[in-house]
Design a protein around this motif. Structure first.
Motif: not given
Length: 178
Positions: A52-68
């Motif tokens: 319910t609470n997304a207070t995470i520190n973002a990083t510079d590393q990317k990830i590709r999320v595919h959607f199906n």
């Protein structure tokens, strides 16, 4: 252990057999919710966590999320994604849009289930909001947008089995209800 079977009456044998059948039915009925609880707690089978609470520190590393988007053949809907994938920074909130459209002349009801592959990434994929596991009704020919808000936990970079992952797939399948 089953001494009543050797010299017991027909009534006690019948009671035992009926009790056995009832016990097996209860276990079968409870298996799905218990398995679901287990998967949500452990991330087993690609099951994601809901937060319910997304207070995470973002990083510079990317990830590709595919959607199906899949649909069972007995549900008269069209179900698709807005885009095939997005590149998101690990720890940053992402948003994906799915669309469902009824192809029926009658109101129809469906429910979506999801999973994440590879399965080992499931415990790091956190949904903030989604349409899964809730009854969805579409009126005749109605089209509806179904957003999914999520983030990838930065701990994924510290797990030896997932730190080299560059792609994850979020897959939804709609089933007919009623």
């Amino acid at each position: 252990m089953f001494s009543f079977l050797r010299g017991g009456s027909r009534g006690s044998i019948a009671f035992f057999l009926v009790s056995l059948v009832v016990s097996m039915l209860c276990l079968a009925y409870a298996a799905v919710p218990l398995y679901s609880i287990f998967c949500k707690a452990t991330g087993y089978g690609g099951t994601t966590k809901k937060v319910t609470n997304a207070t995470i520190n973002a990083t510079d590393q990317k990830i590709r999320v595919h959607f199906n988007a899949d649909i069972m053949s007995d549900l008269p809907w069209k179900f698709e994604t807005e885009t095939n994938y997005i590149d998101v920074n690990i720890g940053e909130q992402g948003l994906a849009l799915y669309y469902a459209q009824s192809l029926s002349d009658q109101p129809s009801f469906g429910m979506a289930v999801y999973n994440v592959t590879p399965f080992k990434a499931g415990k790091y994929f956190n949904k903030i909001a989604c349409f899964c596991f809730s009854e969805q009704m579409l009126l005749p020919r109605q089209k509806a947008a179904m957003p999914v808000s999520f983030y990838i936990d930065p701990e994924i970079m510290h797990d030896d089995s997932t730190k080299d992952l560059s792609e994850i797939t979020l897959s939804y399948t709609f089933f007919k209800l009623r």
